[in-house]
Design a protein around this motif. Structure first.
Motif, PDB file in Angstrom:
ATOM      1  N   TRP A 101       0.808  -1.221   0.000  1.00 43.10           N
ATOM      2  CA  TRP A 101       0.000   0.000   0.000  1.00 43.10           C
ATOM      3  C   TRP A 101       0.840   1.268   0.000  1.00 43.10           C
ATOM      4  CZ3 TRP A 101       0.599   3.514   3.916  1.00 43.10           C
ATOM      5  CH2 TRP A 101       1.222   3.071   5.080  1.00 43.10           C
ATOM      6  N   ARG A 102       2.093   1.166   0.449  1.00 42.10           N
ATOM      7  CA  ARG A 102       2.948   2.351   0.509  1.00 42.10           C
ATOM      8  C   ARG A 102       3.236   2.935  -0.868  1.00 42.10           C
ATOM      9  NH1 ARG A 102       5.407   3.466   5.356  1.00 42.10           N
ATOM     10  NH2 ARG A 102       5.200   1.883   6.981  1.00 42.10           N
TER      11      ARG A 102
ATOM     12  N   THR B  24       1.627   6.212  -1.717  1.00 41.34           N
ATOM     13  CA  THR B  24       2.051   7.446  -1.037  1.00 41.34           C
ATOM     14  C   THR B  24       3.446   7.873  -1.492  1.00 41.34           C
ATOM     15  OG1 THR B  24       3.004   6.258   0.866  1.00 41.34           O
ATOM     16  CG2 THR B  24       0.679   6.867   1.001  1.00 41.34           C
ATOM     17  N   ARG B  25       3.953   7.213  -2.500  1.00 45.11           N
ATOM     18  CA  ARG B  25       5.283   7.558  -3.007  1.00 45.11           C
ATOM     19  C   ARG B  25       5.319   9.001  -3.497  1.00 45.11           C
ATOM     20  NH1 ARG B  25       8.643   3.563  -6.866  1.00 45.11           N
ATOM     21  NH2 ARG B  25       9.142   1.926  -5.394  1.00 45.11           N
TER      22      ARG B  25
END
Length: 303
Positions: free
Chosen positions: A248-249, A252-253
């Protein structure tokens, strides 16, 4: 109306100059390989680009947003203002609807512009002096994409841009309206400029947070195929593969550089618009306390 439009263009240009380096970092972080990442984070990316490509590397692709600036401002000002008048009342809900309409319409120019910007930003990644240069400038980039892929290639990422821009502009105008109402931004207020700067900056942050995951997907789709290999079949395929490979990260990159960019970009835009209008008013002997649309609605597109 003409003065407001011109002020918006000048302010928007100032926003592009301030914010483009942050945007370059955001795009590099969003599309880098998870297996062989070039950058460890926002500040490392900044340092690497300057060291490997010089400070000018941060401004790659700036020609594209500059070229589209006038047309996008014209669309947003026209659509938002006319929609708000058509809705009849200046309420928070109508501000959101009018902003969403403006965001949807300006995708026609925004999508090709951001496609060229993304391709230019990725060109010569990690090279101080580019050995190979596929595109001379943003216009050359669009021409070559059209020659190779046609209209479909020029509009790559249009759906994801539409999904991002429509609610994003709605939240932008809604937040700005609520902030200026809460802070009491009146033309005769001696603190109106700091209040406008703060309202604009916060509006930019809120609008980015509202649709940021879709911006990651848009960047990946528009960068797809740059190295000659196409990875994604569409939006959902990009979402599935990105999540499966990076978790999921991945959505947010580049968020840090985006939020760092959002506030100063909007602050620079509103400061420029305000100073420009004050100067023009003094030249034309227009009363400074005369109500002006710029005070009541945002003129920046660099959300």
């Amino acid at each position: 109306m003409a003065l407001d439009f011109l002020a918006g263009c000048v302010g928007g240009a100032a926003g592009v100059l301030v914010g483009h380096p942050f945007d370059t970092v955001k795009v590099r972080l969003q599309v880098q390989s998870v297996e062989k990442p070039l950058y460890r984070g926002t500040f490392h990316c900044f340092q690497s680009i300057i060291k490997q490509e010089s400070a000018f590397g941060l401004y790659k692709g700036i020609g594209s947003p500059m070229m589209g600036l006038t047309f996008i401002n014209a669309l947003v000002f026209g659509v938002q203002g006319n929609t708000l008048r058509a809705l009849g009342k200046d309420t928070p809900l109508n501000q959101f609807l009018a902003g969403s309409a403006a965001g949807a319409i300006q995708c026609i120019i925004c999508c090709p512009m951001e496609l060229a910007k993304t391709r230019m930003q990725l060109q010569g990644t990690g090279e101080y002096k580019q050995k190979t240069k596929n595109y001379k400038n943003s216009l050359d980039c669009l021409i070559k994409i059209y020659q190779k892929e046609g209209l479909r290639g020029i509009n790559r990422g249009m759906v994801s841009t539409f999904i991002r821009e429509t609610p994003s502009f709605g939240f932008y105008f809604l937040t700005y309206d609520c902030m200026t109402r809460y802070l009491g931004c009146e033309a005769e207020d001696s603190y109106v400029i700091p209040k406008l700067l703060f309202s604009g900056g916060m509006s930019g942050i809120v609008s980015w947070l509202s649709t940021y995951p879709m911006d990651v997907i848009k960047s990946r789709l528009q960068a797809d195929g740059v190295g000659g290999v196409t990875q994604y079949k569409g939006i959902m395929d990009c979402v599935r593969k990105s999540y499966h490979e990076e978790g999921w990260r991945v959505f947010t990159r580049g968020l840090t550089s985006t939020l760092l960019r959002a506030f100063p970009v909007n602050a620079a835009t509103f400061a420029t618009v305000t100073v420009f209008l004050m100067y023009m008013r003094s030249e034309d002997n227009i009363p400074e306390c005369e109500p002006d649309p710029v005070i009541h609605q945002p003129s920046t597109l660099q959300t």
